[in-house]
Structures are given as C-alpha cells and as structure tokens.
Design an enzyme around this catalytic site. Structure first.
Site, PDB file in Angstrom:
ATOM      1  N   HIS A  68     -30.302   7.536 -14.427  1.00 25.09           N
ATOM      2  CA  HIS A  68     -29.337   6.365 -14.162  1.00 25.09           C
ATOM      3  C   HIS A  68     -28.145   6.709 -14.494  1.00 25.09           C
ATOM      4  O   HIS A  68     -27.501   5.624 -14.564  1.00 25.09           O
ATOM      5  CB  HIS A  68     -30.327   4.938 -14.583  1.00 25.09           C
ATOM      6  CG  HIS A  68     -31.447   4.801 -14.114  1.00 25.09           C
ATOM      7  ND1 HIS A  68     -32.229   3.786 -14.525  1.00 25.09           N
ATOM      8  CD2 HIS A  68     -32.074   5.516 -12.803  1.00 25.09           C
ATOM      9  CE1 HIS A  68     -33.374   3.726 -13.831  1.00 25.09           C
ATOM     10  NE2 HIS A  68     -33.225   4.470 -12.866  1.00 25.09           N
TER      11      HIS A  68
ATOM     12  N   ILE B 234     -22.854   4.325 -15.490  1.00 24.51           N
ATOM     13  CA  ILE B 234     -24.384   4.039 -15.843  1.00 24.51           C
ATOM     14  C   ILE B 234     -24.984   2.679 -14.551  1.00 24.51           C
ATOM     15  O   ILE B 234     -24.014   1.804 -14.236  1.00 24.51           O
ATOM     16  CB  ILE B 234     -24.353   3.519 -17.247  1.00 24.51           C
ATOM     17  CG1 ILE B 234     -23.696   4.142 -18.028  1.00 24.51           C
ATOM     18  CG2 ILE B 234     -25.713   2.980 -17.633  1.00 24.51           C
ATOM     19  CD1 ILE B 234     -23.214   3.509 -19.380  1.00 24.51           C
ATOM     20  N   CYS B 235     -26.302   3.122 -14.173  1.00 24.03           N
ATOM     21  CA  CYS B 235     -26.587   2.345 -13.275  1.00 24.03           C
ATOM     22  C   CYS B 235     -27.577   1.238 -14.053  1.00 24.03           C
ATOM     23  O   CYS B 235     -28.632   1.657 -14.531  1.00 24.03           O
ATOM     24  CB  CYS B 235     -27.441   2.862 -12.167  1.00 24.03           C
ATOM     25  SG  CYS B 235     -28.454   2.005 -10.969  1.00 24.03           S
ATOM     26  N   LEU B 236     -27.067   0.216 -14.594  1.00 29.05           N
ATOM     27  CA  LEU B 236     -27.901  -0.717 -15.359  1.00 29.05           C
ATOM     28  C   LEU B 236     -27.289  -2.177 -14.963  1.00 29.05           C
ATOM     29  O   LEU B 236     -26.480  -2.386 -15.007  1.00 29.05           O
ATOM     30  CB  LEU B 236     -27.371  -0.223 -16.953  1.00 29.05           C
ATOM     31  CG  LEU B 236     -27.978  -1.203 -18.026  1.00 29.05           C
ATOM     32  CD1 LEU B 236     -29.746  -0.756 -18.017  1.00 29.05           C
ATOM     33  CD2 LEU B 236     -27.508  -0.982 -19.420  1.00 29.05           C
TER      34      LEU B 236
ATOM     35  N   TRP C 169     -24.200  -1.461  -6.627  1.00 30.08           N
ATOM     36  CA  TRP C 169     -25.453  -0.831  -7.388  1.00 30.08           C
ATOM     37  C   TRP C 169     -26.835  -1.381  -6.699  1.00 30.08           C
ATOM     38  O   TRP C 169     -26.912  -2.497  -6.215  1.00 30.08           O
ATOM     39  CB  TRP C 169     -25.540  -0.928  -8.844  1.00 30.08           C
ATOM     40  CG  TRP C 169     -24.233  -0.491  -9.637  1.00 30.08           C
ATOM     41  CD1 TRP C 169     -23.426  -0.984 -10.074  1.00 30.08           C
ATOM     42  CD2 TRP C 169     -24.287   1.079  -9.944  1.00 30.08           C
ATOM     43  NE1 TRP C 169     -22.475  -0.081 -10.728  1.00 30.08           N
ATOM     44  CE2 TRP C 169     -23.219   1.130 -10.608  1.00 30.08           C
ATOM     45  CE3 TRP C 169     -24.903   2.219  -9.685  1.00 30.08           C
ATOM     46  CZ2 TRP C 169     -22.694   2.310 -11.159  1.00 30.08           C
ATOM     47  CZ3 TRP C 169     -24.406   3.341  -9.948  1.00 30.08           C
ATOM     48  CH2 TRP C 169     -23.275   3.485 -10.868  1.00 30.08           C
TER      49      TRP C 169
END
Lengths: 154, 189
Positions: A86, A93-95, A147
């Site tokens: 991620h 950051i894919c959060l 996202w």
C-alpha cells in the site's frame, strides 16, 4: 502566543504530547516542527519481529490551516521508502484514514500508530501492482488521488 | 451491612494506592482534567456538548466538523451517527452567560426537557387541570417586547417536517391573526 490559530494551538499540544510520550519506535524532529508547526518530520522504526525490523523510515506531515477538520498530508520521504503493497515508491500511502475516513479526533500519534501497524501486518514485501503507472501519473499531493480502498488485510 | 463493607473496601483501596505512590495523585489530577477536554481542539471544552455516544466536544468544534461533512455526520471519536438535534449541552453550575466570540456558530442546541407525566385527565374545565390566562400589559410595550423578543433569544425552531414544527407554525399564525383582530378592534372602538 495569543495570536495562535486554533489549528496551531492543537498542533502545539500534539507536538508536546508526542515529544513527552511517543509511540514505540516513533520520534519527531521537534526543532523543525517548532519552527514551522505546519510541517513535521517524523522518524519511524520498523517494529521488531516484523519484515521491517531494523529499518528506519522518514515521514513527512503537512497540515493545512483547516487541521484537524482537514486531514494531514502524509508521505514517506527520504532514501528508504518501505516496500509495502500500500505504499508507492514515491512515498504516497494508500490508507483510508488519511482521506475518506479521517476524523478530527485522530492525531499525528494515531496516524503514526496506524502506519506502524500497517507495516507490521505485512506478509510479503512488494510494491502495489499499479506502482509504475501511479507514480508516473499522480499528483504531488496524495490527497488529490481518488484512492480506492479495497484491501483491509494488510 | 453489605454497603458499609464495600465502602470500607473502597476506602481501603484508595488509601493503599495513596501510600503506594504518592506522586500518582498529580497524574490522576491531570487525567481528570483530560476528561473534560474537547475531542477536537484538545482544550477544555467550551460551550460543551456531549453526543449520545458519550463523547465530549466544544459546540463550535463539533459544529465545524458537521459542516465539513454535512452528508455523512458521524461522531469523530467512534463514528456513530450524530446530529445537531441529538447532542446534549452541558451546563456547569458556574456557567456565565458569555456570548461566543465566533458569532457565525449558531447557538448551542437547547437541552431537551420533558415534563414528568402528571396524570393528565383530558380537557376538563371542571377538574382544575386547565388554566387559562389572558393579560393586557401596557399595550404598545408589551406588544413590542413580545413580538420582537428583546433580551432572551428565541429557542431554536424544531426541525422542518416534524409534527412539532407544523404545530408551532400553525399556532404562530393563529396568534398573529388574533393580534391583528385585537388591534383592529382597539382602533375601531
């Protein structure tokens, strides 16, 4: 002191508590943050017993003057970007809590904890599948990315 | 019997803790202070409101959050559904009537106070359950003060579409007509 905006007041409080009692493996560059409360650098160590044990990473937090109603812009910076499904090689950051699921009750400390735990639960070090394409086409600001959160396992 | 023994136990416990580590009391004081901090600005809550899920905020802070995401109002702490009608204001004993400098923020929602049931037995005039009063004060002044509401601000209107709202609108129309008829009568008489 009285000229501080509400977001600066809150950041000042967060900075004090992060200096006083940081989560394990997390340290903040206090001097830099005190000079400019809207941009912090945070050092993070990979937790022991995980794939990232012994590694050191550097995170950059940028806050807008709408913080904490607006989420901070958080990216990995420096020479060592963790290899994680991620985390893109440009540090994005894919959060979900960094965009859609942000809440003003979250803090720098809780974001750091989330990232540490995201790293810790990783089973295999690899870049996201669309890394090459994303890094070429994305905006500099990860908050502008739409996202698509689909994987809760890591 | 059992109550006394438990209270003694409690006392015992606290005294033991005090002996154990005295400096802890200061920490405890600190954490007690934290208990009254707004979950958004981390300051002591000002114009405090509490959500039904039990989380404390300054009203200006919570209001700003509700404005930020109007289509998905959730509690910042636990993500429970939240709305301005469903927060409860907290009034401490020493609360002064201070106006919030941020006038853009609407007044805190009012507390919802329901009268306890008191065996209301219908609309009987004879049984003393119904009182009616009609008064005329110094006419123009009474009229102006009640119409333009000097001093105390009006309570908030209930949300649109609810039966209470309809009822209040209906009543206000009825009273407006009554007032107009009264004035006309005064002028003609």
């Amino acid at each position: 002191m009285s000229a501080m905006s509400p977001s600066e007041r809150r950041l000042q409080k967060e900075l004090m508590s992060l200096i006083k009692d940081p989560p394990p493996g997390v340290t903040v560059d206090a001097e830099q943050a005190e000079q400019n409360l809207l941009q912090w650098t945070i050092f993070m160590e990979g937790a022991s017993g995980t794939l990232y044990e012994g590694e050191r990473f550097q995170l950059q937090f940028k806050f807008s003057n709408k913080y904490p109603f607006d989420s901070p812009e958080v990216t990995f910076v420096g020479s060592n970007i963790p290899v994680h499904p991620h985390i893109y090689s440009n540090g994005h950051i894919c959060l979900s809590i960094l965009t859609d699921d942000w809440s003003p009750a979250l803090s720098v400390q809780s974001v750091c904890l989330s990232i540490v735990s995201m790293l810790s639960s990783c089973k295999e070090k690899q870049r996201p599948h669309d890394n090459a394409f994303y890094v070429k086409t994305c905006s500099k600001n990860p908050k502008k990315t739409k996202w698509w959160y689909h994987d809760d396992s890591v | 019997m059992s109550t006394t023994s438990t209270s003694e136990e409690v006392k015992d416990n606290t005294s033991r803790e005090d002996e154990g580590d005295a400096p802890n009391t200061k920490d405890e004081d600190k954490s007690n202070e934290n208990l009254l901090e707004c979950n958004i600005c981390l300051d002591t809550a000002k114009d405090a409101v509490v959500s039904l899920c039990g989380h404390l905020f300054c009203w200006p802070c919570l209001h700003q959050w509700l404005e930020t995401r109007p289509n998905r109002p959730v509690c910042p702490v636990c993500k429970a559904a939240i709305s301005r009608e469903k927060v409860v204001p907290l009034y401490g004993r020493g609360s002064k009537k201070q106006e919030d400098p941020r006038n853009k923020v609407p007044p805190r929602p009012a507390g919802q106070r329901t009268e306890p049931d008191n065996n209301f037995s219908g609309f009987g005039f004879g049984d003393g359950g119904f009182h009616m009063s009609f008064g005329i004060g110094a006419f123009p002044f009474g009229f102006f003060t009640s119409t333009f509401n000097f001093g105390e601000p009006r309570p908030n209107m209930p949300p649109h579409g609810t039966p209470q709202n309809m009822e209040e609108q209906f009543l206000s129309k009825v009273f407006l007509w009554l007032a107009l008829i009264f004035i006309a009568w005064l002028l003609l008489a």
